[in-house]
Write a protein that holds these residues in place. Structure first.
Motif, PDB file in Angstrom:
ATOM      1  N   LYS A   1       0.826  -1.215   0.000  1.00  0.00           N
ATOM      2  CA  LYS A   1       0.000   0.000   0.000  1.00  0.00           C
ATOM      3  C   LYS A   1       0.861   1.266   0.000  1.00  0.00           C
ATOM      4  CE  LYS A   1      -4.274   2.019   1.716  1.00  0.00           C
ATOM      5  NZ  LYS A   1      -4.837   2.036   0.360  1.00  0.00           N
TER       6      LYS A   1
ATOM      7  N   GLU B   1       2.603   2.039   3.512  1.00  0.00           N
ATOM      8  CA  GLU B   1       2.007   1.849   4.839  1.00  0.00           C
ATOM      9  C   GLU B   1       2.582   0.625   5.535  1.00  0.00           C
ATOM     10  OE1 GLU B   1      -2.217   1.831   4.977  1.00  0.00           O
ATOM     11  OE2 GLU B   1      -2.432   3.870   4.176  1.00  0.00           O
TER      12      GLU B   1
ATOM     13  N   LYS C   1       1.778   5.083  -0.084  1.00  0.00           N
ATOM     14  CA  LYS C   1       1.237   6.346   0.404  1.00  0.00           C
ATOM     15  C   LYS C   1       1.713   7.529  -0.435  1.00  0.00           C
ATOM     16  CE  LYS C   1       1.961   7.007   4.770  1.00  0.00           C
ATOM     17  NZ  LYS C   1       2.660   6.992   6.086  1.00  0.00           N
TER      18      LYS C   1
END
Length: 353
Positions: free
Chosen positions: A160, A266, A162
């Protein structure tokens, strides 16, 4: 149709395909890739502006296609148009072609941020193609965005992302054939003591033996439009929550875009874990050896279909950071190949031959 008029490809079954901007760098590459990948075509029509009418372009080894006039061409009965004629031309012709029932896969910037037009990289968001029915237009992203999001997609799925900071080193072929000629003529001229300004028409400064930190027009916040495109297109294709900061430069390379990409994720990320994820991802080849020649440069990627990733390493300035180098042939994966891949998914899943 008459052979001299129709530019008919010698295929028994398949789709009627028009290539718009067929005499340009990307248009010629589209014709080459259609043939290389054996796209199921019944007829292929080469289209361009009136000044190119009658010129010949190749489709595979056996077919020579005569260019027809885009302005007067009737798109009735054409299934797919692969388009790269310039944004203003696309704005005028694409709705006309779509109204005739043709699905336009457009390589220009005009429709990319239209909320009713899907912006597609098949390795990243093929499901978005389903939304083509609203306008009968599918947008091909910017060349520098395409190669970046191909590399970002598997990393985003696993860790993930960011934030992305990217610096690009973009070849002159991204600005067209005249830009390639300018680099060639300036380079040749410098060796015989001719001023580079004698051959300066496309770029704002000398491109031979130089780097220009300027692609497209400047915007109010100081970014160039190319840098803006990379941010907003990544958000539309991959994830609207990813923050993207781009720095785009033109370099004296004929073909192949290079990018240094730094990401913050993340989830904890290591170079080994990222390497494994990328090695299993479609459209990516990892060449990452910490030794001389253990990486890929634009020279090696010219004519290739993959996005090549090298120089994977931790970014220790943030908690979960990674940097990598990626290169791709901007005329193939960055333009023509991506458009043909979209057409392949469209034909396979949404159209009836």
């Amino acid at each position: 149709m008459d052979w001299e008029q129709s530019v008919m490809a010698m295929r028994a079954d398949g789709y009627r395909v028009a290539v718009v901007g067929a005499t340009g760098n990307v248009g010629r590459e589209m014709l080459t890739i259609l043939d290389e990948r054996a796209f199921p075509v019944k007829e292929v029509v080469a289209l361009a502006s009136s000044r190119s009418v009658g010129r010949e372009v190749s489709f595979g080894e056996d077919a020579v296609l005569k260019v027809r006039d885009l302005a007067t061409f009737d798109f009735t009965g054409v299934d797919i148009a692969l388009s790269s004629p310039g944004a203003k031309v696309s704005a005028a012709f694409a709705p006309r072609a779509a109204a005739a029932g043709c699905v336009v896969i457009d390589n220009t910037s005009h429709f990319r941020m239209d909320p009713d037009v899907p912006l597609v990289v098949p390795e990243v968001n093929p499901e978005a193609i389903a939304r083509f029915r609203k306008r009968h237009i599918i947008a091909n992203p910017n060349c520098s965005t395409i190669q970046m999001v191909v590399a970002l997609k598997p990393l985003h799925d696993a860790f993930k992302i960011k934030r992305v900071v990217v610096s690009t080193y973009q070849s002159v072929s991204g600005a067209g054939k005249e830009a390639m000629d300018e680099l060639f003529n300036q380079t040749k001229g410098i060796y015989v003591n001719q001023p580079a300004t004698d051959f300066q028409e496309i770029f704002t400064k000398q491109i031979a033996f130089n780097v220009i930190p300027h692609i497209d027009v400047f915007m109010d916040d100081g970014a160039t439009k190319e840098e803006w495109k990379m941010a907003v297109e990544t958000n539309k294709i991959l994830d609207p929550d990813i923050r993207v900061h781009a720095n785009c430069a033109r370099v004296p390379v004929f073909c192949g875009h290079s990018e240094y990409v730094s990401i913050e994720t993340e989830q904890p990320i290591t170079d080994a874990a990222a390497r494994k994820v990328l090695q299993n991802a479609p459209g990516i080849v990892v060449v990452d050896h910490r030794a001389n020649e253990g990486y890929v440069t634009p020279v090696e990627c010219a004519g290739e279909d993959a996005v090549y990733v090298s120089r994977l390493r931790k970014d220790r300035t943030v908690d979960n950071g990674l940097s990598f180098w990626c290169v791709a042939d901007n005329l193939r994966k960055g333009a023509a190949l991506n458009a043909v891949q979209i057409a392949e998914v469209l034909a396979r899943d949404y159209l009836d031959a």
